[in-house]
Scaffold this active site. Structure first.
Site, PDB file in Angstrom:
ATOM      1  N   CYS A 181       7.045  -2.431  46.108  1.00 45.56           N
ATOM      2  CA  CYS A 181       5.725  -2.728  45.530  1.00 45.56           C
ATOM      3  C   CYS A 181       5.309  -1.548  44.649  1.00 45.56           C
ATOM      4  O   CYS A 181       4.737  -1.711  43.570  1.00 45.56           O
ATOM      5  CB  CYS A 181       4.672  -2.903  46.614  1.00 45.56           C
ATOM      6  SG  CYS A 181       5.059  -4.109  47.887  1.00 45.56           S
ATOM      7  N   HIS A 185       3.136  -0.609  41.147  1.00 47.83           N
ATOM      8  CA  HIS A 185       1.724  -0.526  41.535  1.00 47.83           C
ATOM      9  C   HIS A 185       1.319   0.813  42.143  1.00 47.83           C
ATOM     10  O   HIS A 185       0.485   0.857  43.047  1.00 47.83           O
ATOM     11  CB  HIS A 185       1.384  -1.667  42.506  1.00 47.83           C
ATOM     12  CG  HIS A 185       1.465  -3.028  41.877  1.00 47.83           C
ATOM     13  ND1 HIS A 185       0.622  -3.433  40.883  1.00 47.83           N
ATOM     14  CD2 HIS A 185       2.310  -4.062  42.093  1.00 47.83           C
ATOM     15  CE1 HIS A 185       0.933  -4.675  40.514  1.00 47.83           C
ATOM     16  NE2 HIS A 185       1.963  -5.068  41.218  1.00 47.83           N
ATOM     17  N   ARG A 229       0.094 -14.775  46.477  1.00 45.46           N
ATOM     18  CA  ARG A 229       0.254 -13.624  45.585  1.00 45.46           C
ATOM     19  C   ARG A 229       1.386 -12.715  46.081  1.00 45.46           C
ATOM     20  O   ARG A 229       2.247 -12.268  45.328  1.00 45.46           O
ATOM     21  CB  ARG A 229      -1.071 -12.864  45.484  1.00 45.46           C
ATOM     22  CG  ARG A 229      -1.108 -11.587  44.657  1.00 45.46           C
ATOM     23  CD  ARG A 229      -0.769 -11.756  43.220  1.00 45.46           C
ATOM     24  NE  ARG A 229       0.680 -11.884  43.006  1.00 45.46           N
ATOM     25  CZ  ARG A 229       1.272 -12.071  41.843  1.00 45.46           C
ATOM     26  NH1 ARG A 229       0.578 -12.187  40.748  1.00 45.46           N
ATOM     27  NH2 ARG A 229       2.580 -12.158  41.742  1.00 45.46           N
ATOM     28  N   CYS A 233       5.059 -12.025  44.366  1.00 52.90           N
ATOM     29  CA  CYS A 233       5.445 -10.648  44.024  1.00 52.90           C
ATOM     30  C   CYS A 233       6.833 -10.347  44.574  1.00 52.90           C
ATOM     31  O   CYS A 233       7.679  -9.796  43.871  1.00 52.90           O
ATOM     32  CB  CYS A 233       4.451  -9.642  44.610  1.00 52.90           C
ATOM     33  SG  CYS A 233       3.105  -9.221  43.496  1.00 52.90           S
TER      34      CYS A 233
END
Lengths: 272, 209
Positions: A181, A185, A229, A233
């Site tokens: 992730c 991010h 979501r 992802c």
């Protein structure tokens, strides 16, 4: 097919806007034009339709026990919907688990309505020609927290454990593309293609991102939950399929929701 | 009920224990639990198997040294050396393919997702993270701009070799780079990588215009 066409159309609009501008102003102007496009979309949000359908399903008698969900304790006491999304995920003594909104709804469908866990989890996301109860319930319940600040507690030992594990999941690099992730991010002011990437380790970006889900996705014609979501992802991260309301999905949600504490909840939103 | 002194002391100890329990778990423990939880929370779908949760040495170390935890220089050097040994350069010694084919690879974003057909070739998706040409405005900023790549660095064989190696295994040059190891992981074929190198290195490529 339809999805590809709509995305291509959206990109075309954005690129069309951008290409007419002087190169020195290119990046800034592109971002401004995309923001204008988003504002234009927000004028009429089809998420309203999911919210209304969800309120009906919340009150409707369903399942072997022919009961509604109206006595479901989502975190602020049986039947309380107002503001409840701002305290989720949280620890529930009756299930002895940390649950997010979707997993808590599954729990209530089992305990109140008599569904099996497998039945309650069977249709997590809508798709072409398929409207599911879960999306509608999520839209209705989250809409009742609009305008209220996020205040996920994280004080119970199991909540703290979920946060710590969620953080480790956020930084877990693996798969053929070596992605975590954090790859997309964990840095300020980055983009993938023209899409802004929130730095989910900062309060400002985490608040802006987290408080805008669930959202009606124009390119898909669907109301998408936070569980969706994360699922999507991980698909793009080249991971296997994230199971709906799985422990990892809830732990990661706990990490992200707490990072967004203080942000004013503003969903269901609308996105490209 | 009245609480006496001994009970107050016991309450105090209990409170301290509770506070102790409430501190964050050790990062090693969190990572171990996270890996086990992920293995139980994902399922195989198409080409994307649960074994993708498993980590190699590089992935494991880069997960540990992230989020403000800086990797020691000697470890970074050791990882880079190990990754350099994994690069396979083309047997025919030729590193430049067709830049037009390379542009198509740079544009394509599919590959290895469970939603992708494994029979179709994967893309490099270079534009997702890099500026490359003047014409393509839809580029990301996760990686540095590669516009004028060879014009700035030179068109010689050493730069060609660097470009091929970097596409093949980015970790060999910069431990914990965000860029996938396109050759090492089998994402791109040798020919596709040659074509991407041509896009970066050819004097007539739009990258160098």
């Amino acid at each position: 097919m339809r999805k590809t066409v709509v995305i291509a159309a959206c990109m075309g609009v954005a690129i069309g806007f951008a290409s007419g501008l002087a190169l020195s102003q290119q990046d800034k102007s592109t971002i401004e034009e995309i923001e204008r496009y988003r504002q234009a979309l927000a004028d009429g949000n089809p998420a309203d339709l999911w919210e209304m359908r969800g309120e009906g399903i919340w009150k409707q008698k369903r399942g072997p026990k022919n009961a509604s969900l109206e006595k479901c304790d989502l975190g602020l006491g049986p039947g309380v919907v107002k503001g409840v999304y701002t305290v989720l995920p949280k620890y529930f003594a009756d299930s002895d688990k940390v649950e997010d909104l979707e997993s808590r709804l599954v729990t209530c469908m089992v305990t109140l309505q008599g569904l099996t866990p497998a039945e309650a989890r069977k249709d997590p996301f809508g798709g072409p020609g398929k409207k599911v109860a879960m999306d509608a319930l999520v839209a209705y319940i989250t809409s009742q927290s609009r305008g209220m600040p996020m205040k996920v507690s994280g004080k119970h030992p199991k909540e703290r454990e979920a946060y710590d594990i969620g953080r480790a999941i956020f930084f877990h690099r693996s798969g053929p593309y070596d992605f975590a992730c954090a790859t997309c991010h964990a840095v300020d002011n980055q983009r993938i293609r023209l899409q802004d990437l929130p730095n989910l380790l900062t309060a400002k970006d985490a608040q802006r991102a987290y408080t805008s889900w669930p959202a009606y996705r124009v390119s898909q014609g669907e109301l998408r939950s936070f569980q969706w979501r994360l699922y999507d992802c991980f698909r793009q991260q080249r991971f296997p399929e994230l199971e709906f309301v799985s422990p990892a999905s809830i732990a990661l949600t706990m990490f992200l929701a707490q990072n967004a504490n203080g942000g004013v909840f503003n969903a269901p939103a609308i996105k490209r | 009920m009245k609480i006496n002194t001994t009970q107050w002391v016991l309450l105090g100890v209990a409170a301290m224990l509770a506070a102790g329990c409430a501190t964050s778990m050790h990062p090693d423990e969190a990572r171990t639990k996270a890996a086990a939880m992920m293995k139980a929370s994902f399922k195989d779908r198409g080409q994307a198997k649960v074994t993708r949760i498993d980590q190699d040495d590089m992935q494991k170390n880069c997960s540990i040294y992230s989020g403000g935890n800086v990797m020691p220089k000697d470890l970074a050097a050791r990882l880079e050396k190990a990754q350099q040994a994994l690069i396979k350069y083309p047997a025919d010694g030729k590193l430049l393919g067709d830049w037009k084919a390379g542009e198509r690879v740079a544009q394509a974003g599919v590959g290895m997702q469970f939603s992708d057909n494994p029979k179709n070739p994967a893309g490099g998706n270079c534009y997702a993270c890099h500026q490359m040409t003047k014409a393509e405005l839809s580029y990301g900023t996760i990686g540095p701009s590669l516009y004028n790549f060879a014009k700035l660095r030179g068109y010689g064989p050493d730069i060609q070799r660097y470009a091929y190696g970097k596409v093949y295994n980015s970790q060999a040059f910069s431990a914990c780079s965000s860029m996938p190891r396109f050759g090492h992981a089998g994402i791109l074929t040798e020919q596709q990588m040659k074509d991407v190198v041509a896009l970066l290195m050819s004097p007539d490529s739009p990258v160098n215009k």
